[in-house]
Design a protein around this motif. Structure first.
Motif, short mmCIF file in Angstrom:
data_model
loop_
_atom_site.label_atom_id
_atom_site.label_comp_id
_atom_site.label_asym_id
_atom_site.label_seq_id
_atom_site.Cartn_x
_atom_site.Cartn_y
_atom_site.Cartn_z
N UNK A 8 5.42 31.29 -7.85
CA UNK A 8 4.48 30.60 -8.73
C UNK A 8 5.19 29.58 -9.61
N UNK A 9 6.34 29.93 -10.16
CA UNK A 9 7.06 29.01 -11.02
C UNK A 9 7.64 27.84 -10.23
N UNK A 10 8.13 28.11 -9.04
CA UNK A 10 8.63 27.02 -8.19
C UNK A 10 7.51 26.03 -7.90
N UNK A 11 6.33 26.54 -7.59
CA UNK A 11 5.21 25.65 -7.28
C UNK A 11 4.72 24.88 -8.50
N UNK A 12 4.79 25.51 -9.67
CA UNK A 12 4.42 24.79 -10.89
C UNK A 12 5.36 23.61 -11.12
N UNK A 13 6.65 23.84 -10.88
CA UNK A 13 7.62 22.75 -11.03
C UNK A 13 7.41 21.70 -9.95
N UNK A 14 7.13 22.14 -8.71
CA UNK A 14 6.90 21.18 -7.62
C UNK A 14 5.70 20.29 -7.93
N UNK A 15 4.61 20.90 -8.39
CA UNK A 15 3.41 20.12 -8.68
C UNK A 15 3.69 19.08 -9.76
N UNK A 16 4.44 19.48 -10.78
CA UNK A 16 4.77 18.54 -11.86
C UNK A 16 5.69 17.43 -11.37
N UNK A 17 6.67 17.80 -10.56
CA UNK A 17 7.60 16.79 -10.03
C UNK A 17 6.89 15.81 -9.13
N UNK A 18 6.09 16.32 -8.19
CA UNK A 18 5.46 15.45 -7.21
C UNK A 18 4.33 14.62 -7.80
N UNK A 19 3.87 14.99 -9.00
CA UNK A 19 2.86 14.17 -9.67
C UNK A 19 3.47 12.92 -10.29
N UNK A 20 4.80 12.87 -10.34
CA UNK A 20 5.49 11.72 -10.91
C UNK A 20 6.46 11.14 -9.88
N UNK A 21 5.97 10.61 -8.76
CA UNK A 21 6.86 10.14 -7.70
C UNK A 21 7.72 8.94 -8.10
N UNK A 22 7.34 8.27 -9.18
CA UNK A 22 8.12 7.11 -9.61
C UNK A 22 9.44 7.50 -10.26
N UNK A 23 9.58 8.77 -10.63
CA UNK A 23 10.81 9.21 -11.29
C UNK A 23 11.86 9.60 -10.26
N UNK A 24 13.03 9.05 -10.37
CA UNK A 24 14.11 9.37 -9.43
C UNK A 24 14.96 10.55 -9.92
N UNK A 25 14.85 10.87 -11.20
CA UNK A 25 15.65 11.97 -11.76
C UNK A 25 14.78 12.79 -12.71
N UNK A 26 13.80 13.52 -12.17
CA UNK A 26 12.90 14.29 -13.03
C UNK A 26 13.61 15.44 -13.73
N UNK A 27 13.03 15.88 -14.85
CA UNK A 27 13.62 16.93 -15.66
C UNK A 27 12.53 17.90 -16.11
N UNK A 28 12.93 19.13 -16.41
CA UNK A 28 12.02 20.10 -17.00
C UNK A 28 12.68 20.68 -18.25
N UNK A 29 11.85 21.02 -19.24
CA UNK A 29 12.32 21.60 -20.49
C UNK A 29 11.89 23.06 -20.53
N UNK A 30 12.86 23.96 -20.67
CA UNK A 30 12.59 25.39 -20.62
C UNK A 30 13.39 26.08 -21.72
N UNK A 31 12.78 26.96 -22.51
CA UNK A 31 13.57 27.75 -23.47
C UNK A 31 14.64 28.56 -22.74
N UNK A 32 15.75 28.82 -23.43
CA UNK A 32 16.82 29.61 -22.83
C UNK A 32 16.33 30.99 -22.42
N UNK A 33 15.28 31.47 -23.07
CA UNK A 33 14.70 32.77 -22.74
C UNK A 33 13.72 32.70 -21.58
N UNK A 34 13.45 31.50 -21.06
CA UNK A 34 12.56 31.37 -19.91
C UNK A 34 13.14 32.06 -18.69
#
Length: 482
Positions: free
Chosen positions: A105-131
């Protein structure tokens, strides 16, 4: 090796039963990790029967097997309505998919967010250290940069200001936990979702661990802060049904606020001579067994059943937390606000890893957590409804285990092992060095009965070396049987 003429069915089942005899007990309320037991009679049999009914149904094509589609849609609706979505809510258009577990589920959430921004060549995610570490796995697999935000060593939560400061133009997703797995505390979801929305970034709430229980705890009077689709800015939520919905493994639900947000989650491919592949999740072929088992479990227990189980679990959490408070030399990492009791030590003479072994010797199987940044080593207890009948036994056993751990004293690694470990880096590991370490730690054909020495070594190692050592140690255990 495969027998030439096969093996009679009952003999095969006997072999499995004999192998299972060495496993941790999945029922009885004494295992505080990995499994979720409601203590409800007949539920295992119901799940197994439902699994058998649909085990050979394939979720690859919902038009061929509409039964699976109907059950999946019902599960998503049940999860969505529980977590603030559905008709008449602030999020009426919630859609979702059933996955194999929280990590998917988490991999797919990241995939959906990444693929929604195809113009970005170096996408990033922000996650608390406790994530959850699954976010790091998603970042690794999807080639997304992981920006971690520190958590306060007292509150065990990230600050909203630190999350806001970590968001960059390349950020595609901000994540938070409800609650975090390690300590069971709920991140400031409303504040995090607000700063994410202000930056035009998706916000995912990882409620895999507690999302099915928190709404019921709120109904029981527990002060649960807003964390679901009722919070503006929350764009997706994941919740595992094989945790506190008590379904057999492995079933999770990933939901998005609307279909447009979910669309990039799909993978479709038509540029080959075979069938056009369309997958909402990572797998193509999916057994209908886990989905049918989850459907049967949720239908059978019902809303009142889950409310009763949440109340029972809440009471068990209170019993265990009181037991920890009553032992000199221990302290709670946080006052419980979900279904986790997590504690650490305050006495240098008390080795937590020895304590874990002493609890294991008394039949209580807990989960040690190693030091991280400013956070001390700790002991994690995932509390389920089945713990309640045994909860009163935990306090005396905890006190006895602490006394035994004090008498045994802290683990002292052999001098040659300390010297070897001190000279290691991930780059210098060789099979010979790993073999020497494993032998010194007592890792042979399987894990040793007592793990304090292994945990002490891992606790002393930097994170990168810890990862490499664990990979090698587990690799030693996973060898083919010829």
């Amino acid at each position: 090796m495969i027998d030439k003429n096969g093996v009679p069915a009952e003999r095969v089942l006997d072999e499995i039963r004999q192998l299972r005899a060495g496993d941790r007990p999945v029922h009885g309320g004494r295992l505080f990790a990995y499994v979720y037991d409601p203590g409800v009679g007949g539920l295992d049999a119901l799940g197994a029967a439902a699994h058998a009914e649909s085990a050979h149904v394939n979720g690859l094509d919902p038009t061929a097997f509409p039964s699976l589609l109907a059950m999946e849609n019902w599960l998503v609706g049940a999860a969505g309505s529980l977590l603030g979505g559905g008709p008449g809510s602030a999020a009426p258009d919630v859609v979702g998919s059933v996955t194999s577990g929280g990590t998917e589920s988490l991999i797919l959430a990241v995939k959906a967010a990444r693929d929604a921004r195809p113009e970005l060549t170096a996408p990033r995610i922000v996650v608390p250290a406790s994530g959850h570490a699954a976010f790091a796995k998603a970042a690794h697999l999807l080639r997304v940069t992981l920006d971690t935000v520190p958590v306060d060593p007292v509150t065990l939560r990230p600050s909203v200001a630190d999350v806001a400061a970590a968001i960059r133009p390349e950020t595609v997703l901000v994540a938070c936990s409800a609650p975090s797995y390690a300590h069971g505390v709920i991140d400031p979801v409303a504040g995090i979702a607000q700063v994410a929305a202000a930056a035009g970034v998706r916000c995912h709430v990882d409620a895999c661990f507690g999302g099915w229980t928190l709404p019921y705890l709120r109904r029981l009077g527990v002060p649960v802060p807003p964390f679901d689709f009722t919070v503006d800015g929350v764009t997706s939520i994941s919740v595992d049904l094989h945790k506190y919905a008590y379904a057999p493994k492995g079933v999770s639900v990933l939901m998005h606020r609307d279909a447009t947000l979910r669309a990039p989650q799909f993978f479709a491919y038509a540029d080959w001579p075979g069938y056009t592949m369309v997958n909402p999740v990572l797998a193509s072929t999916r057994s209908g067994g886990p989905i049918a088992a989850a459907y049967a479990t949720l239908r059978h227990l019902g809303d009142d059943g889950y409310l009763r189980l949440a109340a029972t679990t809440r009471d068990a959490v209170g019993t265990l937390a009181a037991a920890v408070r009553g032992v000199d030399g221990l302290r709670l990492m946080a006052e419980p606000e979900s279904t986790v009791v997590c504690f650490t030590g305050t006495d240098p003479a008390l080795d937590l890893f020895v304590l874990v072994d002493e609890l294991t010797a008394r039949g209580w199987h807990t989960q040690p957590q190693l030091r991280y940044a400013d956070l001390p080593a700790s002991v994690h207890l995932t509390v389920t409804a089945s713990v309640a009948p045994r909860g009163a036994e935990f306090g005396p056993d905890l006190a006895a285990a602490v006394a035994a751990a004090r008498q045994a004293g802290p683990v002292e690694l052999p001098a040659e092992l300390v010297a070897l470990a001190g000279s290691l880096t991930p780059q210098t590991l060789t099979p010979e060095l790993i073999g020497g370490l494993a032998a010194g730690l007592g890792l042979g054909a399987g894990p040793p009965d007592r793990m304090a020495m292994v945990n002490t070594l891992l606790d002393a190692a930097p994170a990168a070396l810890r990862e490499c050592l664990l990979v090698e140690f587990v690799g030693l255990l996973q060898r083919p049987t010829w």
